[in-house]
Scaffold this motif. Sequence first.
Motif, mmCIF file in Angstrom:
data_model
loop_
_atom_site.group_PDB
_atom_site.id
_atom_site.type_symbol
_atom_site.label_atom_id
_atom_site.label_comp_id
_atom_site.label_asym_id
_atom_site.label_seq_id
_atom_site.Cartn_x
_atom_site.Cartn_y
_atom_site.Cartn_z
ATOM 1 N N LEU A 170 56.205 19.740 8.446
ATOM 2 C CA LEU A 170 56.964 18.675 8.068
ATOM 3 C C LEU A 170 56.152 17.432 7.608
ATOM 4 C CD1 LEU A 170 59.142 16.555 8.784
ATOM 5 C CD2 LEU A 170 58.418 16.572 11.224
ATOM 6 N N PHE A 171 56.267 17.410 6.232
ATOM 7 C CA PHE A 171 55.233 16.363 5.360
ATOM 8 C C PHE A 171 55.972 15.015 5.484
ATOM 9 C CE2 PHE A 171 54.465 14.288 1.490
ATOM 10 C CZ PHE A 171 52.864 13.901 1.572
ATOM 11 N N THR A 172 55.293 13.903 5.858
ATOM 12 C CA THR A 172 55.983 12.668 5.715
ATOM 13 C C THR A 172 54.841 11.960 4.765
ATOM 14 O OG1 THR A 172 56.638 12.531 7.943
ATOM 15 C CG2 THR A 172 56.614 10.487 6.926
ATOM 16 N N SER A 173 55.603 11.128 3.878
ATOM 17 C CA SER A 173 54.524 10.375 3.036
ATOM 18 C C SER A 173 54.614 8.973 3.629
ATOM 19 C CB SER A 173 55.087 10.311 1.546
ATOM 20 O OG SER A 173 54.308 8.939 0.857
ATOM 21 N N MET A 174 53.641 8.340 3.988
ATOM 22 C CA MET A 174 53.636 7.184 4.786
ATOM 23 C C MET A 174 53.757 6.054 3.632
ATOM 24 S SD MET A 174 53.330 7.878 7.841
ATOM 25 C CE MET A 174 53.587 6.397 8.247
ATOM 26 N N ASP A 175 53.551 6.259 2.189
ATOM 27 C CA ASP A 175 53.726 5.288 1.365
ATOM 28 C C ASP A 175 55.139 5.251 0.906
ATOM 29 O OD1 ASP A 175 50.954 4.978 0.978
ATOM 30 O OD2 ASP A 175 50.756 6.693 -0.498
ATOM 31 N N HIS A 176 56.126 6.417 1.279
ATOM 32 C CA HIS A 176 57.492 6.288 1.172
ATOM 33 C C HIS A 176 58.204 5.951 2.206
ATOM 34 C CE1 HIS A 176 55.439 8.401 -2.311
ATOM 35 N NE2 HIS A 176 56.568 8.509 -2.876
ATOM 36 N N ASP A 177 57.962 6.388 3.338
ATOM 37 C CA ASP A 177 58.621 6.063 4.585
ATOM 38 C C ASP A 177 59.124 4.707 4.762
ATOM 39 O OD1 ASP A 177 59.536 7.413 6.950
ATOM 40 O OD2 ASP A 177 58.461 6.052 8.127
ATOM 41 N N GLY A 178 60.539 4.728 5.042
ATOM 42 C CA GLY A 178 61.146 3.396 4.960
ATOM 43 C C GLY A 178 61.520 2.480 4.054
ATOM 44 N N THR A 179 60.809 3.061 2.932
ATOM 45 C CA THR A 179 61.142 2.395 1.404
ATOM 46 C C THR A 179 62.525 2.680 0.899
ATOM 47 O OG1 THR A 179 60.229 4.123 0.231
ATOM 48 C CG2 THR A 179 58.796 2.493 0.998
ATOM 49 N N HIS A 180 63.173 3.730 1.176
ATOM 50 C CA HIS A 180 64.467 4.225 0.525
ATOM 51 C C HIS A 180 64.333 4.536 -0.923
ATOM 52 C CE1 HIS A 180 67.089 3.430 4.386
ATOM 53 N NE2 HIS A 180 65.839 3.023 4.673
ATOM 54 N N SER A 181 63.149 4.789 -1.298
ATOM 55 C CA SER A 181 63.223 4.706 -2.741
ATOM 56 C C SER A 181 62.604 6.265 -3.241
ATOM 57 C CB SER A 181 61.916 3.928 -3.189
ATOM 58 O OG SER A 181 60.637 4.458 -2.448
ATOM 59 N N GLY A 182 63.119 7.355 -2.346
ATOM 60 C CA GLY A 182 62.967 8.776 -2.747
ATOM 61 C C GLY A 182 61.774 9.331 -1.988
ATOM 62 N N TYR A 183 61.989 10.581 -1.833
ATOM 63 C CA TYR A 183 60.639 11.304 -1.169
ATOM 64 C C TYR A 183 59.513 11.330 -2.145
ATOM 65 C CZ TYR A 183 64.245 13.019 2.096
ATOM 66 O OH TYR A 183 65.267 13.043 3.145
ATOM 67 N N ALA A 184 58.341 11.739 -1.620
ATOM 68 C CA ALA A 184 57.107 11.937 -2.362
ATOM 69 C C ALA A 184 57.234 13.437 -3.104
ATOM 70 C CB ALA A 184 55.895 11.751 -1.427
ATOM 71 N N LEU A 185 57.913 13.468 -4.195
ATOM 72 C CA LEU A 185 57.992 14.539 -5.067
ATOM 73 C C LEU A 185 56.685 15.305 -5.283
ATOM 74 C CD1 LEU A 185 60.950 13.646 -6.944
ATOM 75 C CD2 LEU A 185 61.004 14.899 -4.776
ATOM 76 N N GLU A 186 55.904 14.708 -5.807
ATOM 77 C CA GLU A 186 54.473 14.975 -6.450
ATOM 78 C C GLU A 186 53.566 15.794 -5.324
ATOM 79 O OE1 GLU A 186 51.622 12.061 -7.125
ATOM 80 O OE2 GLU A 186 49.872 13.580 -6.874
ATOM 81 N N PRO A 187 53.400 15.363 -4.094
ATOM 82 C CA PRO A 187 52.706 16.217 -3.142
ATOM 83 C C PRO A 187 53.539 17.089 -2.584
ATOM 84 C CG PRO A 187 53.085 13.831 -2.086
ATOM 85 C CD PRO A 187 53.371 14.069 -3.656
ATOM 86 N N LEU A 188 54.949 17.054 -2.520
ATOM 87 C CA LEU A 188 56.072 18.059 -1.922
ATOM 88 C C LEU A 188 55.817 19.177 -2.911
ATOM 89 C CD1 LEU A 188 58.941 15.939 -0.689
ATOM 90 C CD2 LEU A 188 57.511 17.434 0.709
ATOM 91 N N SER A 189 55.857 18.906 -4.028
ATOM 92 C CA SER A 189 55.801 20.243 -5.070
ATOM 93 C C SER A 189 54.607 21.093 -4.908
ATOM 94 C CB SER A 189 56.350 19.761 -6.497
ATOM 95 O OG SER A 189 55.594 18.845 -7.132
ATOM 96 N N VAL A 190 53.515 20.404 -4.898
ATOM 97 C CA VAL A 190 52.068 21.184 -4.420
ATOM 98 C C VAL A 190 52.182 21.730 -3.502
ATOM 99 C CG1 VAL A 190 49.677 20.709 -4.221
ATOM 100 C CG2 VAL A 190 50.818 19.114 -5.919
ATOM 101 N N ILE A 191 52.525 21.266 -2.280
ATOM 102 C CA ILE A 191 52.683 22.014 -0.983
ATOM 103 C C ILE A 191 53.554 23.030 -1.042
ATOM 104 C CG2 ILE A 191 53.416 21.802 1.511
ATOM 105 C CD1 ILE A 191 52.770 18.659 1.110
#
Lengths: 252, 194
Positions: A170-191
């Motif tokens: 379960l991956f949470t980007s703290m940079d994105h959390d709560g911003t409603h600007s989209g998931y962190a696609l870059e690290p997600l696609s690596v993972i």
Amino acid sequence: MLSKRIIPCLDVKDGRTVKGTNFVNLRDAGDIVELALRYCEQGADELVFLDIAASSDNRATRREWVKNISRAINIPFTVGGGISSVRDVELLMECGADKISINSAALARPELISELSYAFGAQCVVVAVDARKEKDGHWYTYVKGGRVSTGIKLYDWIKQACDRGAGEILFTSMDHDGTHSGYALEPLSVITKMVDVPVIASGGAGKVEDFYDAFAIGGVQAALAAGLFHFGQLTIPQVKQYLKDKGIEIRL
Amino acid sequence: MKIVIIDYGAGNVFSVSTAIERLGYKAVLSSDINEILTADRVIFPGVGQASSALEELKKRGLDKILPTLKVPVLGICLGMQMMCAHSQEGGGAEGLGIFPMAVRRFEGEEKIPHMGWNDIYGLDSPIMEGVDESKVYFVHSYYVDVDERYTIARCDYMGEFSAAIKKDNFYGVQFHPEKSAEIGERIIRNFINL
């Protein structure tokens, strides 16, 4: 075909759910059993409950609400927050939790992942990872609600967690959390390319397109959202219908 | 109607019993042989590892009793797998041998465990009555081959496997009916009403 999953997450404190922006300014969003049932009716595929004030003092309280959830709902659910031993997990499983998620305790003592995986099977061990991209351009894992860097690189940690028997990430980007600007696609696609186990995207969902991107670009098996659903900016049927129309395999 | 859920320290017994309670029945959680022998319906759940779960069964003498039961028995997930002949899991374990099929680990491109809602089809049994091709909840890394004689529902994940099996009074489901929303409740109700 296996469906992509939509997972509402309920942050729980003293048996009630709360959700803030970037993990501060907590707001009360209601009774957990009632909210859980509402999500089931709307077609949630799973639920996640994160006990954000977990301590040894409230373990008995937690057992009670986990049991109440288990009695009320007919879909799988995960419980996380303050879990640090095989015994903690055993107690939650007895109360009907299907999976547990571990975060800082696993970073502090990675053997915990192996112990839980051996005792209960990998399928119920979700390793939750909070991360931020630091100035050197690398992603690092964070603890304490995203406030403290561990100095451990994200991808190294995820690889280790999987080698030790994590059943899901379960991956949470703290940079994105709560911003409603989209998931962190870059690290997600690596993972998602790196690991063999399912990956849940968390942090940043704000519109239906964000869910589509998480599946189509991030390659995840599931997408999690909290405040977005709690405060009704989007409903689960809206998200699912959009994804279905866009050709994503979904359970309606 | 006496419904016994076998409680042998390796199952999601609480979830299964609450699912039965939501349907308006009571279930007894027990590993006591007399309780099991006097049941009208026996549910055999299981999560975790085949080899350690089989050890727990043997410790309680349940490996001998289970295959002799004459009432409807429902194995769920690992419970179903343990009713088969042999499992690759944990270096290999001999199952209860009620079904002759082998239990194998998924191999291929997709994520393992097979986790989430997937379609079941080829439904052919009274316990699947009223369940059209539907999505149910799976969580497993090992699967049971399709066998025309025993498979009563199929699923596809890197190839076809048995989503449900039946032989005489023995039923097995690879998915979790107790976690499969209304469809799952329907299947549990069908089993109770057999």
